[in-house]
Motif scaffolding. Structure first.
Motif, short mmCIF file in Angstrom:
data_model
loop_
_atom_site.label_atom_id
_atom_site.label_comp_id
_atom_site.label_asym_id
_atom_site.label_seq_id
_atom_site.Cartn_x
_atom_site.Cartn_y
_atom_site.Cartn_z
N ALA A 1 -1.68 15.39 11.48
CA ALA A 1 -1.82 13.77 10.08
C ALA A 1 -0.95 13.18 10.39
CB ALA A 1 -2.66 14.50 8.45
N SER A 2 -1.08 12.44 10.26
CA SER A 2 0.00 11.23 9.90
C SER A 2 -0.03 9.69 9.69
CB SER A 2 0.76 10.49 10.56
OG SER A 2 0.55 10.27 12.01
N PRO A 3 0.56 8.46 8.80
CA PRO A 3 -0.34 7.21 8.83
C PRO A 3 -1.03 6.95 10.21
CG PRO A 3 1.95 7.57 7.69
CD PRO A 3 1.62 9.08 8.57
N ASP A 4 0.14 7.14 11.56
CA ASP A 4 -0.56 6.17 12.22
C ASP A 4 -1.82 7.25 12.78
OD1 ASP A 4 1.50 5.10 13.28
OD2 ASP A 4 2.22 6.72 13.16
N THR A 5 -2.39 8.87 13.24
CA THR A 5 -3.75 9.24 13.18
C THR A 5 -4.51 9.12 12.39
OG1 THR A 5 -2.26 11.20 11.85
CG2 THR A 5 -1.95 10.96 14.04
N ALA B 1 3.02 3.88 3.09
CA ALA B 1 2.39 3.74 4.80
C ALA B 1 2.89 2.16 4.08
CB ALA B 1 1.51 3.93 5.14
N ALA B 2 1.72 1.38 3.14
CA ALA B 2 1.88 0.54 3.05
C ALA B 2 3.22 -0.14 2.37
CB ALA B 2 0.23 0.35 1.97
N ALA B 3 3.81 -0.11 2.12
CA ALA B 3 4.84 -0.36 1.36
C ALA B 3 5.47 -0.92 3.26
CB ALA B 3 5.55 -0.22 0.81
N ALA B 4 5.25 0.19 4.21
CA ALA B 4 6.16 0.20 5.13
C ALA B 4 5.71 -0.84 6.38
CB ALA B 4 6.62 1.62 6.10
N VAL B 5 4.77 -0.82 6.26
CA VAL B 5 3.87 -1.86 6.95
C VAL B 5 4.18 -3.30 6.61
CG1 VAL B 5 1.94 -3.64 7.09
CG2 VAL B 5 2.19 -0.77 7.48
N THR B 6 4.56 -3.56 5.41
CA THR B 6 4.44 -5.36 4.29
C THR B 6 6.17 -5.32 4.66
OG1 THR B 6 2.88 -4.37 2.69
CG2 THR B 6 4.40 -6.35 2.96
N ILE B 7 6.83 -4.59 4.98
CA ILE B 7 8.75 -5.10 4.86
C ILE B 7 8.32 -5.20 7.13
CG2 ILE B 7 10.70 -4.05 5.50
CD1 ILE B 7 10.39 -2.40 3.09
N ALA B 8 8.18 -4.22 7.47
CA ALA B 8 8.16 -4.00 8.84
C ALA B 8 6.96 -3.89 9.91
CB ALA B 8 9.21 -3.03 9.41
N GLY B 9 6.07 -4.46 9.16
CA GLY B 9 5.02 -4.08 10.45
C GLY B 9 4.75 -2.74 10.77
N PRO B 10 3.86 -2.74 11.16
CA PRO B 10 3.10 -0.33 11.58
C PRO B 10 3.96 0.00 12.71
CG PRO B 10 1.55 -2.45 13.06
CD PRO B 10 2.76 -3.24 12.00
N ILE B 11 5.25 0.16 12.41
CA ILE B 11 5.96 1.21 13.42
C ILE B 11 5.39 2.80 13.35
CG2 ILE B 11 8.04 2.52 13.32
CD1 ILE B 11 9.63 0.10 11.40
N GLY B 12 4.94 2.50 14.96
CA GLY B 12 4.28 4.10 15.16
C GLY B 12 4.81 5.84 15.30
N PHE B 13 4.08 6.73 14.35
CA PHE B 13 4.27 7.98 14.43
C PHE B 13 6.27 8.64 13.93
CE2 PHE B 13 1.17 7.34 17.77
CZ PHE B 13 0.55 8.02 18.22
N VAL B 14 7.13 7.25 12.99
CA VAL B 14 7.58 8.29 12.28
C VAL B 14 7.41 9.13 11.43
CG1 VAL B 14 9.07 8.11 10.80
CG2 VAL B 14 8.91 5.73 12.31
N GLY B 15 5.67 8.72 11.10
CA GLY B 15 5.16 9.71 9.86
C GLY B 15 4.36 11.15 10.21
N LEU B 16 4.62 11.19 11.61
CA LEU B 16 4.43 12.17 12.87
C LEU B 16 5.41 13.33 12.69
CD1 LEU B 16 2.26 14.22 14.33
CD2 LEU B 16 2.58 13.14 16.29
N CYS B 17 6.91 12.08 13.72
CA CYS B 17 7.68 12.96 13.64
C CYS B 17 9.02 13.51 12.71
CB CYS B 17 8.63 11.86 15.13
SG CYS B 17 7.54 11.34 16.32
N ALA B 18 8.96 12.73 11.81
CA ALA B 18 10.12 13.46 10.98
C ALA B 18 9.84 14.61 10.06
CB ALA B 18 9.73 12.17 9.68
N PRO B 19 8.26 14.82 9.85
CA PRO B 19 8.02 16.65 9.13
C PRO B 19 7.80 17.31 9.96
CG PRO B 19 6.44 14.32 8.40
CD PRO B 19 6.87 13.84 9.49
#
Length: 706
Positions: free
Chosen positions: A111-115, A268-286
């Motif tokens: 589970a992540s903001p991308d999946t 995730a919405a704040a991240a998208v507003t700042i830099a667009g959808p940067i993929g899979f960081v939310g999957l990898c980091a945890p």
């Protein structure tokens, strides 16, 4: 298997590592020591990050600033490099914490903001606002992103039973929802090309910042949400024990889960507003944090896990940006989104997870669509006749419709060679498009039927195996390198990309046998990686002229010529008889793993032959009309509902329905907003998504009932 990896045990399933012996350096280090080391790594990464850029100012120039260094160096640092650095840190922390929260809520390591399509939902909201020329303040853009992300996450979580019903269904629901939202975003960018110039690269995440405005407005929000999440850590730990246990211990499970999802989507919405959808960081980091030894006291409790996941996210984003500019030069930091690197990294992590875990979710068997039992031969022939008549009608409508509507008499005159010059020109342009749609639809439908039989997964389609995206990489690479390349070169390059991708997916999925869920998960990861490579090729070739590539990637019959249809015809002539010959083996293969073996079916050769046929059909279809999604999912399902699941009857009906679907989608795309055109692939995605949602919801209802 440990409790951490047992389905339903509570905590998100993570890699099972052997406990580290007591007294090792990491255990003696403790949780505080891990935090100190991680912060030190972030500081070192930040120091390296600010030395990179498009100007010649380097580390020594920046070190001289406290002692009265060059004013130009100070200007570059404040105007460009520090905003980029802080944006990377803010986005990394937000996505890392969001991913950790979503994995805890879903009790699922994927589970992540991308999946969960959160980033795609936020992206489409922001892109739509830009398309209509709305110069919104950042807080309003953030609010739009929040609404879009919440809607997408809510849909995916509902369809996948909160992610607890199985990894495969969670990923399939998220990837299908993301595909539909990306199709909608691409449609907006194609129709409003001037207003959305530059949004294509931004759609993969861009850290380019003109000032501190975005970070200054959303940084405090990210920090506040992170603090609240950390304070709620003990209750999240209790939630991980299971809903029943948490309720007994006084936790309002539904309310807590709702608040956690809201916080994750807000981040995730704040991240998208700042830099667009940067993929899979939310999957990898945890996942990276969970790899740390469990012998360190308190490290895997959420009060430590959440902030560490945020720091790991910052390391991933900054490291990807450093790697990108080190490999491709400082200008690449402007042109190429770092989300390309993070997505490829995340695809690798997803493949690693898929190879370690075996999912036995409800998608292993098809949802009980109404097959009507064994249809009579007369009923089957009636269905085939009706589908054939509808297809002929769709072909006629395709010839008549467009920016200029014709009459059937005009077509008859053209067929007899008695039409005028203007009419002849129009129909000479239209008939290859109509035929391309018919052939590609039939090829994709037959390929989808083969993939579903091999995977024993009714929610699979050729795109799920990464084949479509792999063919797209080959074709886009050729378009960028040699725009005037011939038809056969295009088909060969697309075919090579598809075959290489399929070979990689097949090899990675093999682990003492070919497991269907593993095949699907690895295919989706490979699809994400190939899509990022495609973005990289496009933005490096010509970052300001993406309309042609976008149209092709969305599946378009525009400008088709008869020679482009020959590879698809040959593929159908070779592959359809092969699959018809294997029809009984495919019937048995779709049942389970043991029945074909007992009855003497050579399991692996049949699987390989069926999948190879699907690859050939998909690659030639992609070379002819570009990337068209959902046909391989919808057509076999509809055919199964009409004539049953026997492949002898289902395959021809699926081919007719696939041809009908793409033909109608192409005609609608050419006529609805004529003279502008909507690519056929976008229409099929928007049509196919509701059907896919229905299938997933039906599967969940059946699983709940059982």
């Amino acid at each position: 298997m440990s409790d951490a990896a047992r389905p339903g045990s509570g905590a998100p399933a993570g890699p099972v590592l052997a406990p580290e012996p007591p007294g090792t350096p990491l255990r003696r280090l403790g949780t505080a020591g891990v935090f100190v080391l991680t912060l030190a790594a972030v500081v070192l990464m930040a120091a390296a990050h600010v030395t990179q850029g498009t100007s010649s100012i380097g580390a020594f120039d920046l070190l001289a600033l406290p002692f009265g260094g060059d004013e130009e160096a100070a200007r570059v640092l404040l105007a460009s490099r520090l905003p980029r650095l802080l944006a990377g840190v803010a986005v990394g922390v937000a996505l890392g914490v969001a991913g950790s929260l979503l994995q805890s809520v879903a009790r699922n390591p994927m589970a992540s903001p991308d999946t969960l399509a959160v980033s795609s939902g936020a992206h489409v909201a922001v892109a739509t606002a830009a398309a209509f020329g709305l110069a919104l303040p950042l807080p309003v853009s953030g609010g739009l992103a929040l609404v879009g992300g919440l809607a997408a996450a809510g849909l995916v979580m509902a369809l996948s039973a909160g992610g607890r019903a199985g990894t495969t269904r969670l990923i399939l629901a998220g990837s299908a929802t993301a595909l539909a939202l990306q199709s909608l975003t691409n449609l907006v960018m194609i129709l409003f090309e001037e207003e959305t110039t530059g949004l294509f690269a931004w759609g993969s995440g861009s850290l380019v910042q003109s000032d501190f405005g975005a970070v200054a407005q959303f940084g405090p929000l990210i920090a506040a949400v992170t603090v609240v999440a950390v304070l709620a850590g003990p209750r999240v730990d209790i939630l991980g024990l299971g809903d029943d246990t948490a309720a007994v211990l006084g936790v309002n499970v539904r309310r807590l889960r709702g608040w956690l999802v809201l916080m994750a989507v807000l981040l995730a919405a704040a991240a998208v507003t700042i830099a667009g959808p940067i993929g899979f960081v939310g999957l990898c980091a945890p996942v990276i944090v969970r790899l740390l030894p469990r012998t360190i006291p308190g490290l895997h409790r959420n009060r430590a896990l959440l902030p560490l996941s945020g720091l790991a996210g910052a390391l991933i984003v900054l490291g990807s940006d450093i790697l990108l500019r080190a490999a491709l030069g400082g200008q690449a930091g402007v042109e190429v989104p770092p989300g390309v690197v993070t997505t490829i990294l995340g695809a690798g992590v997803m493949i690693w997870l898929a190879r370690r875990y075996r999912d036995a979710g409800p998608t292993r068997r098809p949802p009980a669509v109404r097959t009507g039992g064994t249809r009579s031969r007369g009923a089957f022939l009636a269905v085939v006749t009706v589908c054939a008549v509808l297809l002929v009608a769709a072909v006629v409508a395709g010839l008549l419709g467009g920016d200029r509507w014709l009459l059937t008499g005009d077509v008859l005159n053209w067929l007899q060679g008695r039409s005028g010059r203007a009419l002849t020109f129009v129909l000479d342009q239209r008939w290859p498009r109509v035929l391309a749609a018919v052939l590609a639809g039939a090829a994709l439908a037959v390929a989808g039927a083969a993939v579903q039989a091999v995977c024993r997964n009714p929610l699979a389609e050729p795109g799920v195996l990464g084949v479509t995206a792999g063919a797209g990489v080959g074709a886009i690479a050729l378009l960028a390198a040699a725009p005037l390349a011939g038809v056969w070169m295009m088909s060969a390059t697309a075919g090579a990309g598809a075959l290489v991708t399929f070979a990689a997916v097949y090899a990675l999925s093999w682990r003492g046998g070919l497991h269907s869920d593993r095949l699907v998960l690895i295919g989706i990861a490979m699809q994400a990686a190939c899509t990022s490579v495609t973005v990289l090729i496009i933005v490096k070739a010509d970052p300001w002229n993406t309309a042609l590539a976008l149209t092709w990637l969305s599946g378009s019959t525009y400008g088709r010529v008869p020679a482009q249809l020959v590879p698809v015809v040959l593929a159908l002539l070779v592959t359809v008889p092969l699959l018809a010959w294997l029809r009984r083996d495919l019937d048995l293969l779709a049942l389970d793993e043991d029945t074909p073996r007992v009855l003497g079916v050579p399991l692996e050769p049949v699987r390989l032959a069926a999948l190879a046929g699907a690859v050939v059909l998909t690659s030639t279809a992609v070379s002819a009309v570009g990337v068209v999604g959902f046909v391989g999912l919808v057509a076999p399902h509809a055919a199964r509902a009409l004539v049953g699941s026997r492949h002898a009857r289902m395959l021809p009906v699926a081919a007719l329905l696939g041809a009908l679907l793409v033909s109608l989608a192409d005609t609608l795309g050419r006529t609805v907003i004529a003279p502008a055109q909507v690519p056929a692939g976008l229409v099929t995605a928007l049509i196919g998504t509701p059907y896919f949602v229905y299938l997933l919801w039906r599967a969940r209802a059946q699983a709940d009932a059982s």
